[in-house]
Design a protein around this motif. Structure first.
Motif, PDB file in Angstrom:
ATOM      1  N   ILE A 113       0.866  -1.179   0.000  1.00 31.89           N
ATOM      2  CA  ILE A 113       0.000   0.000   0.000  1.00 31.89           C
ATOM      3  C   ILE A 113       0.898   1.221   0.000  1.00 31.89           C
ATOM      4  O   ILE A 113       1.677   1.430   0.930  1.00 31.89           O
ATOM      5  CB  ILE A 113      -0.911  -0.018   1.245  1.00 31.89           C
ATOM      6  N   GLU A 114       0.786   2.030  -1.056  1.00 30.71           N
ATOM      7  CA  GLU A 114       1.728   3.141  -1.249  1.00 30.71           C
ATOM      8  C   GLU A 114       0.994   4.473  -1.384  1.00 30.71           C
ATOM      9  O   GLU A 114       0.259   4.701  -2.347  1.00 30.71           O
ATOM     10  CB  GLU A 114       2.566   2.886  -2.500  1.00 30.71           C
ATOM     11  N   GLN A 115       1.156   5.326  -0.370  1.00 33.40           N
ATOM     12  CA  GLN A 115       0.671   6.714  -0.410  1.00 33.40           C
ATOM     13  C   GLN A 115      -0.819   6.815  -0.745  1.00 33.40           C
ATOM     14  O   GLN A 115      -1.250   7.658  -1.541  1.00 33.40           O
ATOM     15  CB  GLN A 115       1.483   7.524  -1.427  1.00 33.40           C
ATOM     16  N   ILE A 116      -1.621   5.955  -0.101  1.00 31.73           N
ATOM     17  CA  ILE A 116      -3.057   5.926  -0.394  1.00 31.73           C
ATOM     18  C   ILE A 116      -3.786   7.060   0.342  1.00 31.73           C
ATOM     19  O   ILE A 116      -3.644   7.218   1.566  1.00 31.73           O
ATOM     20  CB  ILE A 116      -3.664   4.564   0.005  1.00 31.73           C
ATOM     21  N   SER A 117      -4.565   7.816  -0.406  1.00 31.35           N
ATOM     22  CA  SER A 117      -5.418   8.856   0.172  1.00 31.35           C
ATOM     23  C   SER A 117      -6.838   8.679  -0.358  1.00 31.35           C
ATOM     24  O   SER A 117      -7.036   8.276  -1.508  1.00 31.35           O
ATOM     25  CB  SER A 117      -4.903  10.255  -0.189  1.00 31.35           C
ATOM     26  N   LYS A 118      -7.815   8.983   0.513  1.00 28.03           N
ATOM     27  CA  LYS A 118      -9.216   8.889   0.117  1.00 28.03           C
ATOM     28  C   LYS A 118     -10.045   9.863   0.939  1.00 28.03           C
ATOM     29  O   LYS A 118      -9.921   9.934   2.170  1.00 28.03           O
ATOM     30  CB  LYS A 118      -9.751   7.462   0.337  1.00 28.03           C
ATOM     31  N   SER A 119     -10.901  10.631   0.254  1.00 27.56           N
ATOM     32  CA  SER A 119     -11.806  11.576   0.914  1.00 27.56           C
ATOM     33  C   SER A 119     -13.235  11.322   0.451  1.00 27.56           C
ATOM     34  O   SER A 119     -13.471  10.778  -0.631  1.00 27.56           O
ATOM     35  CB  SER A 119     -11.419  13.023   0.573  1.00 27.56           C
ATOM     36  N   PHE A 120     -14.181  11.722   1.285  1.00 27.22           N
ATOM     37  CA  PHE A 120     -15.597  11.677   0.943  1.00 27.22           C
ATOM     38  C   PHE A 120     -16.203  13.052   1.198  1.00 27.22           C
ATOM     39  O   PHE A 120     -15.664  13.846   1.971  1.00 27.22           O
ATOM     40  CB  PHE A 120     -16.336  10.621   1.777  1.00 27.22           C
ATOM     41  N   ILE A 121     -17.316  13.321   0.550  1.00 24.50           N
ATOM     42  CA  ILE A 121     -18.030  14.582   0.745  1.00 24.50           C
ATOM     43  C   ILE A 121     -19.224  14.337   1.653  1.00 24.50           C
ATOM     44  O   ILE A 121     -20.047  13.462   1.382  1.00 24.50           O
ATOM     45  CB  ILE A 121     -18.495  15.182  -0.598  1.00 24.50           C
ATOM     46  N   ASN A 159      -2.172   9.553   2.673  1.00 22.19           N
ATOM     47  CA  ASN A 159      -0.809   9.064   2.411  1.00 22.19           C
ATOM     48  C   ASN A 159      -0.448   7.854   3.278  1.00 22.19           C
ATOM     49  O   ASN A 159       0.566   7.831   3.980  1.00 22.19           O
ATOM     50  CB  ASN A 159       0.218  10.185   2.634  1.00 22.19           C
ATOM     51  N   VAL A 160      -1.297   6.821   3.210  1.00 22.10           N
ATOM     52  CA  VAL A 160      -1.083   5.607   4.004  1.00 22.10           C
ATOM     53  C   VAL A 160      -0.113   4.676   3.279  1.00 22.10           C
ATOM     54  O   VAL A 160      -0.252   4.425   2.073  1.00 22.10           O
ATOM     55  CB  VAL A 160      -2.416   4.871   4.253  1.00 22.10           C
ATOM     56  N   ASN A 161       0.860   4.146   4.030  1.00 26.39           N
ATOM     57  CA  ASN A 161       1.835   3.190   3.501  1.00 26.39           C
ATOM     58  C   ASN A 161       1.867   1.962   4.403  1.00 26.39           C
ATOM     59  O   ASN A 161       1.934   2.082   5.627  1.00 26.39           O
ATOM     60  CB  ASN A 161       3.238   3.809   3.453  1.00 26.39           C
ATOM     61  N   LEU A 162       1.802   0.782   3.781  1.00 24.24           N
ATOM     62  CA  LEU A 162       1.802  -0.450   4.562  1.00 24.24           C
ATOM     63  C   LEU A 162       2.181  -1.611   3.650  1.00 24.24           C
ATOM     64  O   LEU A 162       1.809  -1.633   2.483  1.00 24.24           O
ATOM     65  CB  LEU A 162       0.403  -0.691   5.150  1.00 24.24           C
ATOM     66  N   GLU A 163       2.917  -2.577   4.212  1.00 20.50           N
ATOM     67  CA  GLU A 163       3.259  -3.788   3.468  1.00 20.50           C
ATOM     68  C   GLU A 163       2.772  -5.008   4.237  1.00 20.50           C
ATOM     69  O   GLU A 163       2.918  -5.081   5.461  1.00 20.50           O
ATOM     70  CB  GLU A 163       4.772  -3.879   3.235  1.00 20.50           C
ATOM     71  N   ILE A 164       2.215  -5.968   3.490  1.00 20.40           N
ATOM     72  CA  ILE A 164       1.735  -7.221   4.067  1.00 20.40           C
ATOM     73  C   ILE A 164       2.565  -8.353   3.453  1.00 20.40           C
ATOM     74  O   ILE A 164       2.600  -8.521   2.229  1.00 20.40           O
ATOM     75  CB  ILE A 164       0.238  -7.461   3.763  1.00 20.40           C
ATOM     76  N   GLU A 165       3.213  -9.127   4.309  1.00 20.90           N
ATOM     77  CA  GLU A 165       4.059 -10.210   3.816  1.00 20.90           C
ATOM     78  C   GLU A 165       3.233 -11.450   3.492  1.00 20.90           C
ATOM     79  O   GLU A 165       2.214 -11.734   4.121  1.00 20.90           O
ATOM     80  CB  GLU A 165       5.126 -10.551   4.855  1.00 20.90           C
ATOM     81  N   SER A 166       3.694 -12.195   2.516  1.00 21.97           N
ATOM     82  CA  SER A 166       3.014 -13.405   2.084  1.00 21.97           C
ATOM     83  C   SER A 166       2.924 -14.407   3.234  1.00 21.97           C
ATOM     84  O   SER A 166       3.904 -14.654   3.932  1.00 21.97           O
ATOM     85  CB  SER A 166       3.778 -14.029   0.910  1.00 21.97           C
ATOM     86  N   PRO A 179      -8.841   4.633  -4.866  1.00 22.97           N
ATOM     87  CA  PRO A 179      -8.276   5.702  -4.044  1.00 22.97           C
ATOM     88  C   PRO A 179      -8.286   7.015  -4.812  1.00 22.97           C
ATOM     89  O   PRO A 179      -8.351   7.034  -6.045  1.00 22.97           O
ATOM     90  CB  PRO A 179      -6.849   5.220  -3.781  1.00 22.97           C
ATOM     91  N   ASP A 180      -8.209   8.121  -4.100  1.00 23.39           N
ATOM     92  CA  ASP A 180      -8.051   9.419  -4.760  1.00 23.39           C
ATOM     93  C   ASP A 180      -6.633   9.572  -5.297  1.00 23.39           C
ATOM     94  O   ASP A 180      -6.414  10.208  -6.328  1.00 23.39           O
ATOM     95  CB  ASP A 180      -8.358  10.556  -3.780  1.00 23.39           C
ATOM     96  N   SER A 181      -5.684   9.029  -4.554  1.00 27.41           N
ATOM     97  CA  SER A 181      -4.290   9.040  -4.997  1.00 27.41           C
ATOM     98  C   SER A 181      -3.574   7.876  -4.344  1.00 27.41           C
ATOM     99  O   SER A 181      -4.044   7.308  -3.357  1.00 27.41           O
ATOM    100  CB  SER A 181      -3.601  10.360  -4.632  1.00 27.41           C
ATOM    101  N   GLY A 182      -2.417   7.529  -4.915  1.00 29.08           N
ATOM    102  CA  GLY A 182      -1.669   6.395  -4.412  1.00 29.08           C
ATOM    103  C   GLY A 182      -2.047   5.112  -5.126  1.00 29.08           C
ATOM    104  O   GLY A 182      -2.972   5.087  -5.961  1.00 29.08           O
ATOM    105  N   THR A 183      -1.354   4.027  -4.798  1.00 27.17           N
ATOM    106  CA  THR A 183      -1.536   2.753  -5.487  1.00 27.17           C
ATOM    107  C   THR A 183      -1.428   1.600  -4.491  1.00 27.17           C
ATOM    108  O   THR A 183      -0.623   1.649  -3.566  1.00 27.17           O
ATOM    109  CB  THR A 183      -0.459   2.556  -6.580  1.00 27.17           C
TER     110      THR A 183
END
Length: 263
Positions: free
Chosen positions: A7-15, A26-33, A60-64
């Motif tokens: 999880i790389e630089q994930i951002s998400k907003s709602f109205i 800008n959330v970053n996280l890795e999950i190992e196999s 997401p609004d941004s990030g991958t």
């Protein structure tokens, strides 16, 4: 271990009421196999939103988000998702509900029945195959949903507070059931809960989220496996882990409360 989810630089907003609410920033996280990772935190910290993005159900609004190095653009067949609410088809029996993912994949009827029967037995529902969802208890509904998710042998499991609506005894039973099934398959698991005891009982690692998905704590759980969901709670290491994670959870709750006041 290799990384299965990145999880790389994930951002998400709602109205909401014409105002932008930042849920993830800008959330970053890795999950190992093969690991069992638990996301914990109070309501409003973005746990479910992040899980839906990882599942490919919400952009997401941004990030991958990458799955084995490939960007996620939609749901993947290798990933199973168990939601908070039961989504069994009311017009199908337990057997036919569990068969459904195999039917979608074009698996022959005889093989569908064989595999459905195997997983119905594994989750403790043997003898209830011909019942409909309205004839099942809450715990049986969860077992049937678990069998339906597992029947395709997914590499990765995403689980969003799957036992949250159950009473304490049923929750312990299904936690043990999940631990037993996971030990057989060794799928990668990303599990969401607000219950710290559940997080420590199940996880190899507990990640506590604050506002915007900010990681407040990322704690390895070095308790021995196999684990018993009831007895593991009486180990002194469990108490120490719970104390540290409780402090992180309290910080997370304060962050969320401050954000709600500002809104």
């Amino acid at each position: 271990m290799s990384t299965v989810i990145h999880i790389e630089q994930i951002s998400k907003s709602f109205i909401r009421n014409d105002r932008e609410i930042v849920v993830l920033h800008n959330v970053n996280l890795e999950i190992e196999s093969g690991s069992f990772v638990v996301l914990a935190g109070p309501s409003g910290c973005g746990k479910t939103t992040l899980l839906n993005i990882v599942a490919g159900l919400l952009p997401p609004d941004s990030g991958t988000v990458y799955y084995k190095g490939v960007p996620i653009s939609g749901p993947r067949l290798e990933v199973g998702y168990l939601t908070q609410k039961d989504t069994l088809m009311p017009w199908r029996t337990v057997e036919r509900n569990v068969e459904m993912p195999l039917e979608i994949r074009g698996i022959a009827a005889s093989e569908r029945r064989r595999r459905a029967a195997e997983f119905i037995r594994l989750v403790g529902l043997e003898g209830f195959e011909k019942l409909y969802p309205h004839e099942l208890s809450g715990g049986m509904l969860r077992r049937a949903s678990l069998a339906r998710m597992l029947v395709t042998l997914p590499e990765t499991l995403l689980m969003d507070e799957p036992f949250g609506a159950l009473d304490a005894q049923l929750r312990l039973e299904l936690q043990n059931e999940l631990l037993s099934l996971w030990s057989r398959q060794r799928s990668s698991v990303l599990f969401v809960t607000h219950d710290l005891e559940e997080a420590i009982i199940l996880g190899d690692r507990v990640v506590v989220l604050g506002t915007g998905g900010h990681i407040i704590a990322d704690e390895p759980i070095a308790l021995p496996r196999p684990r018993d969901a009831f007895h593991i709670r009486f180990r002194p290491e469990f108490t120490n882990l719970h104390r540290r994670l409780w402090d992180a959870l309290m910080e997370s709750r304060l962050q969320v409360q401050r954000q709600e006041v500002r809104l």
